[in-house]
Motif scaffolding. Sequence first.
Motif, PDB file in Angstrom:
ATOM      1  N   ARG A 279     -22.958  -0.572 -24.071  1.00 10.09           N
ATOM      2  CA  ARG A 279     -23.454  -1.918 -24.305  1.00 10.09           C
ATOM      3  C   ARG A 279     -23.053  -2.377 -25.709  1.00 10.09           C
ATOM      4  NH1 ARG A 279     -24.077  -1.206 -19.743  1.00 10.09           N
ATOM      5  NH2 ARG A 279     -25.927  -1.461 -18.421  1.00 10.09           N
TER       6      ARG A 279
ATOM      7  N   LYS B  85     -30.116   2.927 -30.456  1.00 12.77           N
ATOM      8  CA  LYS B  85     -29.131   3.804 -31.090  1.00 12.77           C
ATOM      9  C   LYS B  85     -29.549   4.054 -32.537  1.00 12.77           C
ATOM     10  CE  LYS B  85     -24.733   3.190 -30.374  1.00 12.77           C
ATOM     11  NZ  LYS B  85     -23.387   2.559 -30.318  1.00 12.77           N
TER      12      LYS B  85
ATOM     13  N   ASP C 123     -30.904   0.832 -18.430  1.00 13.50           N
ATOM     14  CA  ASP C 123     -30.680  -0.590 -18.196  1.00 13.50           C
ATOM     15  C   ASP C 123     -30.279  -0.823 -16.745  1.00 13.50           C
ATOM     16  OD1 ASP C 123     -30.527  -3.281 -19.008  1.00 13.50           O
ATOM     17  OD2 ASP C 123     -28.369  -3.127 -19.320  1.00 13.50           O
TER      18      ASP C 123
ATOM     19  N   GLN D 243     -31.560  -0.573 -24.840  1.00 10.34           N
ATOM     20  CA  GLN D 243     -30.875   0.529 -25.514  1.00 10.34           C
ATOM     21  C   GLN D 243     -31.421   0.704 -26.919  1.00 10.34           C
ATOM     22  OE1 GLN D 243     -26.364   1.367 -25.520  1.00 10.34           O
ATOM     23  NE2 GLN D 243     -26.590  -0.005 -27.262  1.00 10.34           N
TER      24      GLN D 243
ATOM     25  N   LEU E 279     -29.997   4.863 -23.422  1.00  8.52           N
ATOM     26  CA  LEU E 279     -29.743   3.655 -22.639  1.00  8.52           C
ATOM     27  C   LEU E 279     -30.435   3.782 -21.292  1.00  8.52           C
ATOM     28  CD1 LEU E 279     -28.127   0.987 -21.977  1.00  8.52           C
ATOM     29  CD2 LEU E 279     -26.295   2.491 -21.154  1.00  8.52           C
TER      30      LEU E 279
ATOM     31  N   LYS F  39     -28.111   8.052 -28.833  1.00 10.20           N
ATOM     32  CA  LYS F  39     -28.237   6.835 -28.027  1.00 10.20           C
ATOM     33  C   LYS F  39     -29.137   7.108 -26.838  1.00 10.20           C
ATOM     34  CE  LYS F  39     -24.955   5.374 -25.058  1.00 10.20           C
ATOM     35  NZ  LYS F  39     -23.707   4.750 -24.546  1.00 10.20           N
TER      36      LYS F  39
ATOM     37  N   GLY G 229     -31.034  -1.864 -31.472  1.00 14.89           N
ATOM     38  CA  GLY G 229     -31.030  -1.869 -30.021  1.00 14.89           C
ATOM     39  C   GLY G 229     -31.389  -3.225 -29.459  1.00 14.89           C
TER      40      GLY G 229
END
Length: 837
Positions: free
Chosen positions: A150, A245, A266, A243, A264, A262, A223
Amino acid sequence: MKHNRLLFTVAPLALMLPAVAYAAPLPANAKASSAAETAVAEASLDKAADKEVFSTGVAKGRDRLDSATSTSALRADDIQKLGARSLAEILRNIPGIRTEASTGEGNSNYTIRGLPLASGGSKYLQLEEDGLPVLEFGDVFNVSSDIFIRADFNLAAVEAIRGGSASTFASNSPGGVINLISKTGEVEGGAVQLSTGLDYGAHRVDFDYGAKLTDTVRFHFGGFYRVGEGPRAIGFDGYKGGQIKFNVTKQFANGFIRLYGKYLDDRSPQYMPVPIKITGTNDKPNYENFANFDVRKDATLSRYNASLISLDGNNQPIHDPVSNGLHAMAKSIGFEAQFDVAGWSISNRLRYSNVSGSALRVQPAAVGTAADIATSIGGAGSTLSYATGPKAGQIITNPAALNGNGLLQQLYMPQIDVNSLNNFTNDFRANRSWKLGKGDFTVTGGVYKALQTIKTDWLYTNILQEVVGGGDAALINVTTAAGVPVTQDGFVSYNLSAVGDTYRRSFDVDYDITAPYGSLNYHIGKLAIGGSLRYDMGKVRGNIFGFGLGGGRTGLTSFDFNGDGKISVAEGKTGFLPLTRPAPVHYNYNYLSYSTGVNFRVSDPLAVWARYSRGARANADKILFTAAVSAVDGSMPNSSDGYDTVKQSEIGVKFRKAGLNINVTGFLADTTDHNVQAGTGLQVLRDYRAYGVEAEASFRRGPFSIAAGTTYTHAQIVKDYLVATVNGNIPRHQPNFIFQATPQFETKRFTVGFNLVGNTKSFTQDTNQLVMPAYTVVNTFLQVRPTERVQVMVNVNNMFDKIGLIEVTQGSVPVNGIGSARSTNGRTISAALSMAF
């Protein structure tokens, strides 16, 4: 939902706007550890920097005018203005890169300089995040790399290298590399942005912050979270998730170490071809919307198609929500270090990613008049009724007048369960320069190691649905003239019935790749000459199950999904996986890649260069279930089936002076391709040739600036080993020209401009009959900064609401005028409020 005007609420805002905060000034005491992030900070002070350092896909970061490569970069503040609704819409602004940006957040198609695009994802073009691949193979069937990456406020820059040294300094990337580079706290401070769709359901919050913990330790985190229906009317919130990070960097006198991570999680919808009216002739076709359905704004998804009902990879019943769509789960932890030791620069990048999720889509199998579809399923005299929605149970008495278009669509509803795409990657590199005569001699060596798992299950069902927009389409039932229901709650079968067998597959395969590489470079005066080698060795082990293996490894069963104690006609057509009859996968491959180039700095602002490269791309799951891999012992009888090669020649010129940058590259590429064609499922075994010229330029004078690029490509199917009738034809979807341009006017208080992207006409299929028209999409942006560190922005994507056809299923004008196609999204307007601190 579509008319939400609550612009600056505190609720999570803005769906698909990967906007990036404008950079704060670089602190006087900051010390750069990332060429890209330094460039971002410096660009905010001087957009016409005298020196541009590029570090992706090369032995060592250096000024672009001293490198025999074709490269481009998008900085964070430039990306913000594009108004892109997906990663693919960002990347289409890189010259030479062709993206079919119409599928949504992921599973888009990417290629470069006319290289083959037979299937989804990015086969010859590697997508990286912070210098390492997101997935080792960018075109895993139905789950490509872009699903798991992303663009948000963590993004510092996007770097792209086309051809050249990408074949030897990156993995599976003979065409090029696109690298998304994260901020690392080099620029202290942060930002929060709240944004929303003004005419579509889109709500998002973005944030990031970076700072120093001590004089030698800094961090960055950021994020986003989003929720909303999205740019197309689907009747439910197709986008939901976000997300986070982070990274921490410790600086030493001779280098640095960095830890990053990270998370994520989604969900987003995948947009597939939809019904469209096609009339006229093949060379001058007319494409029109059917009544009550708009190819720009509607989709096959609907609130009245709630669940995928099937047997899973363990042959157990499931009822999975259609709203799962593309569900990306990625948990990554990484480490990076770089030190100068005894004259050597030594670096190591390492990352482990736990990747899983699912990919569910609804795609057309057949579109036709309601009467014809009913007859094809239930025979002559069949009747139709609503299976779901507010009219459930009602008989359709006048099918010809249904929704003003009289159409039905039989749809496949596949779900790819991503049990594991886990991967581990390590890239160790060392280089050193010596004085040799009057020049500098540089040696680079390294070892790349990667482990990639592909563990997926393919599940299919078959449904019947009306053609109506707004996310309001209901499922339809069919009853025979004798009164026998042949569908169940709108399901025609619980398998892929149109194939005549159960098109179900399961993969459980591990890939082990080792690749030593090295280069030599000599720079004397205005001349730089160098070459590089890479040797990839792969081991592939595992098992595959299901359709296409022969020997009774597939079949039909019955299952009582609704629990009424009876087996309906549809329930009698249930697909299952033969879990006790796997086919082994057990083969090795190896190949050599090399590249050599020369660069001549004619004068301070001007350089010319040339390069020849041979790179390759290892074939992954696309050659399984084909004759390339034995279903008996898992071997590969012909070792060359394990990879496809790209031989590429390049010659270019670069100019940079006083705010003007011009780069022009001529290219010639010969490519082999083992593949499976997206949409048709046809096996592909071909040789291709493509040649052309790509050009990009940027200019800045006072408050005005413009960045633009165009690529001319002539591509040809030189030889198809399976279908000789297409020899000499132009590959489908390949236009002669692709182009992009972004002019803008910027002052202290506001920035205004537009971004246009487009391409000339192309053919819908390799038979070179039906034409897809040229199109241009115009996106506009306005940024207003009423006070320091506050910005209000409005983006309009596809301002003129144009139909831009990306894909057409038909190869010629259909006799009944009924086809299916995928178009760019219609006009969407978003607004955002950003606050920097």
